[in-house]
Design an enzyme around this catalytic site. Structure first.
Site, PDB file in Angstrom:
ATOM      1  N   SER A 204      32.911  58.910  71.742  1.00 10.00           N
ATOM      2  CA  SER A 204      32.292  57.725  70.520  1.00 10.00           C
ATOM      3  C   SER A 204      33.210  56.215  70.520  1.00 10.00           C
ATOM      4  O   SER A 204      34.105  56.703  71.392  1.00 10.00           O
ATOM      5  CB  SER A 204      32.734  58.756  69.282  1.00 10.00           C
ATOM      6  OG  SER A 204      32.808  57.674  68.437  1.00 10.00           O
TER       7      SER A 204
ATOM      8  N   TYR B 251      37.878  64.269  63.854  1.00  7.03           N
ATOM      9  CA  TYR B 251      36.761  63.852  64.887  1.00  7.03           C
ATOM     10  C   TYR B 251      37.215  62.727  65.812  1.00  7.03           C
ATOM     11  O   TYR B 251      36.949  62.886  66.662  1.00  7.03           O
ATOM     12  CB  TYR B 251      35.314  62.623  63.553  1.00  7.03           C
ATOM     13  CG  TYR B 251      34.748  61.962  64.178  1.00  7.03           C
ATOM     14  CD1 TYR B 251      33.185  63.393  64.823  1.00  7.03           C
ATOM     15  CD2 TYR B 251      34.398  60.654  64.804  1.00  7.03           C
ATOM     16  CE1 TYR B 251      32.652  62.187  65.296  1.00  7.03           C
ATOM     17  CE2 TYR B 251      32.748  60.131  65.833  1.00  7.03           C
ATOM     18  CZ  TYR B 251      32.191  61.292  65.738  1.00  7.03           C
ATOM     19  OH  TYR B 251      31.424  60.611  66.971  1.00  7.03           O
TER      20      TYR B 251
HETATM   21  N1  NAD Z   1      25.464  58.153  65.010  1.00  8.95           N
HETATM   22  C1  NAD Z   1      26.407  57.791  65.704  1.00  8.95           C
HETATM   23  O1  NAD Z   1      26.686  56.930  64.727  1.00  8.95           O
HETATM   24  C2  NAD Z   1      27.465  58.251  66.650  1.00  8.95           C
HETATM   25  C3  NAD Z   1      28.600  57.602  67.365  1.00  8.95           C
HETATM   26  C4  NAD Z   1      29.253  58.334  68.285  1.00  8.95           C
HETATM   27  C5  NAD Z   1      29.028  59.323  68.840  1.00  8.95           C
HETATM   28  N2  NAD Z   1      28.074  60.217  68.324  1.00  8.95           N
HETATM   29  C6  NAD Z   1      27.881  61.244  68.726  1.00  8.95           C
HETATM   30  O2  NAD Z   1      26.445  60.906  69.764  1.00  8.95           O
HETATM   31  C7  NAD Z   1      26.176  62.843  69.543  1.00  8.95           C
HETATM   32  C8  NAD Z   1      24.679  63.296  68.604  1.00  8.95           C
HETATM   33  O3  NAD Z   1      25.209  62.536  67.613  1.00  8.95           O
HETATM   34  P1  NAD Z   1      23.558  61.753  66.610  1.00  8.95           P
HETATM   35  O4  NAD Z   1      24.587  60.496  65.710  1.00  8.95           O
HETATM   36  O5  NAD Z   1      22.763  62.128  67.006  1.00  8.95           O
HETATM   37  O6  NAD Z   1      23.533  62.711  65.452  1.00  8.95           O
HETATM   38  P2  NAD Z   1      22.961  64.081  64.260  1.00  8.95           P
HETATM   39  O7  NAD Z   1      23.243  64.845  63.676  1.00  8.95           O
HETATM   40  O8  NAD Z   1      21.755  63.241  64.567  1.00  8.95           O
HETATM   41  O9  NAD Z   1      22.526  64.998  65.332  1.00  8.95           O
HETATM   42  C9  NAD Z   1      23.762  66.305  66.080  1.00  8.95           C
HETATM   43  C10 NAD Z   1      22.948  67.264  66.523  1.00  8.95           C
HETATM   44  O10 NAD Z   1      23.785  68.093  66.478  1.00  8.95           O
HETATM   45  C11 NAD Z   1      23.314  69.621  66.440  1.00  8.95           C
HETATM   46  N3  NAD Z   1      24.505  69.985  66.394  1.00  8.95           N
HETATM   47  C12 NAD Z   1      25.005  70.167  65.605  1.00  8.95           C
HETATM   48  N4  NAD Z   1      26.242  71.066  65.746  1.00  8.95           N
HETATM   49  C13 NAD Z   1      25.387  71.935  66.626  1.00  8.95           C
HETATM   50  C14 NAD Z   1      26.575  73.170  67.013  1.00  8.95           C
HETATM   51  N5  NAD Z   1      27.542  73.923  66.896  1.00  8.95           N
HETATM   52  N6  NAD Z   1      25.613  72.870  68.559  1.00  8.95           N
HETATM   53  C15 NAD Z   1      24.369  73.357  68.892  1.00  8.95           C
HETATM   54  N7  NAD Z   1      24.243  71.711  68.033  1.00  8.95           N
HETATM   55  C16 NAD Z   1      24.648  71.174  67.149  1.00  8.95           C
HETATM   56  C17 NAD Z   1      22.091  69.395  65.065  1.00  8.95           C
HETATM   57  O11 NAD Z   1      21.975  70.175  64.507  1.00  8.95           O
HETATM   58  C18 NAD Z   1      21.902  67.655  65.216  1.00  8.95           C
HETATM   59  O12 NAD Z   1      20.548  68.159  65.538  1.00  8.95           O
HETATM   60  C19 NAD Z   1      27.609  63.320  68.623  1.00  8.95           C
HETATM   61  O13 NAD Z   1      28.681  64.248  69.458  1.00  8.95           O
HETATM   62  C20 NAD Z   1      27.752  62.122  68.096  1.00  8.95           C
HETATM   63  O14 NAD Z   1      29.674  62.587  68.023  1.00  8.95           O
HETATM   64  C21 NAD Z   1      27.149  59.413  67.141  1.00  8.95           C
END
Ligand code: NAD
Length: 282
Positions: free
Chosen positions: A142, A155
């Site tokens: 991230s 986080y």
């Molecule tokens: N959205 C942002 O702004 C952002 C920024 C930086 C990093 N990220 C990272 O991107 C990645 C994806 O996040 P996103 O934004 O698409 O969020 P999201 O909540 O839309 O998707 C995350 C998915 O992970 C699944 N999940 C949660 N816990 C789990 C587990 N224990 N085992 C398997 N699956 C699990 C959820 O069910 C969900 O489908 C994450 O690692 C997040 O930290 C997101």
């Protein structure tokens, strides 16, 4: 021609957001897919869309924090396809606030998914990626794997950990001469369900929510989570195809990367000021 065409790619957390769009982008570029999530409904929807794009798809319910389950899953995927080329360790959750306020259960939850989940997927699939002769580990960190924030200590700890793991793995594989590339992904704000899911989790745990906190949550979503996940996924897969070890997603991630390098001692002061302004509704 796409370098992912015909490859077997594993995507965790594929039921929503960036993971879903990674799956669809990889499907468009001709990959065969092993998709997993704890959310079986969202996972099924992603799988249907990927199949409609012509992809061969294997699905499984998988909790990435469950070490034995991830090990068994890696074996099952390798047996199913006969080979595994790429793993996108994407599943993650937001959570954990200030050190003084965050309880151990929340640290355990966030670190077991975001940090250990990525380590489980990396270690379980690595022998298969080496055996493929053309492997790639893609670990999703991230902007908060570059910049610390006082309101997100669990986080940030997990995401700095993902970066440390991934950069160390890259050095390890380069030294050993294994045919596996390694990329760490640092997205800025992407318009997904991540903040709302954390918010719902906190409420389900009985955390009291004031009107001011509700407003802050809405502002956070609207102002900071802006890039469409489709665009984020394209940037990631382009970076993978180009063999980039570090993939910064969005101008916010690029600016933060520069700020932290140019002002490593000053940046926490600036972050604290910005957080105060944000909490106050500016
Ligand atoms: N959205 C942002 O702004 C952002 C920024 C930086 C990093 N990220 C990272 O991107 C990645 C994806 O996040 P996103 O934004 O698409 O969020 P999201 O909540 O839309 O998707 C995350 C998915 O992970 C699944 N999940 C949660 N816990 C789990 C587990 N224990 N085992 C398997 N699956 C699990 C959820 O069910 C969900 O489908 C994450 O690692 C997040 O930290 C997101």
């Amino acid at each position: 021609m796409s370098t992912v065409r015909g490859k077997v790619a594993v995507v965790t957390g594929a039921g929503s957001g960036i993971g879903r769009q990674l799956a669809l982008e990889l499907a468009r570029r001709g990959a065969r897919l092993a998709l997993s999530d704890v959310d079986e409904l969202g996972l099924g929807q992603t799988a249907d869309r990927a199949r409609a794009l012509g992809a061969e798809v294997h699905t499984a319910r998988l909790d990435v924090s469950d070490r034995a389950a991830v090990e068994a899953y890696a074996t099952a995927v390798a047996e199913h396809f006969g080979v595994v080329h790429q793993v996108y360790n994407n599943a993650g959750v937001a959570g954990g606030g200030a050190v003084l306020d965050t309880d151990w259960a929340e640290y355990d939850r966030v670190l077991s998914i975001n940090l250990f989940g990525v380590l489980h997927g990396t270690k379980a699939f690595l022998p298969h990626l080496i055996a493929s002769g053309d492997g790639h580990v893609v670990n999703v960190s991230s902007l908060n794997g570059i910049m610390g924030q006082g309101s997100m200590t669990a986080y940030c700890t997990s995401k700095f950990g993902v970066r440390g793991l991934t950069e160390s793995l890259r050095a390890e594989l380069l030294a050993a001469g294994h045919p596996v590339q390694v990329s760490v992904v640092h997205p800025g704000g992407v318009r997904t369900n991540i903040a709302t899911a954390a918010w719902e989790h906190a409420k389900a745990q009985g955390q009291e929510v004031t009107a001011a906190e509700e407003a802050r949550h809405r502002r956070y979503n609207e102002k900071l989570l802006r890039m469409p996940p489709e665009q984020a996924a394209r940037i990631v897969v382009d970076g993978v195809e180009a063999g980039r070890p570090r993939i910064l997603v969005g101008n916010d991630a690029k600016v933060v990367d520069l700020l932290v390098r140019l002002a490593p001692r000053l940046y926490p002061v600036l972050v604290a000021r910005a957080e105060r302004r944000f909490a106050g509704g500016a």
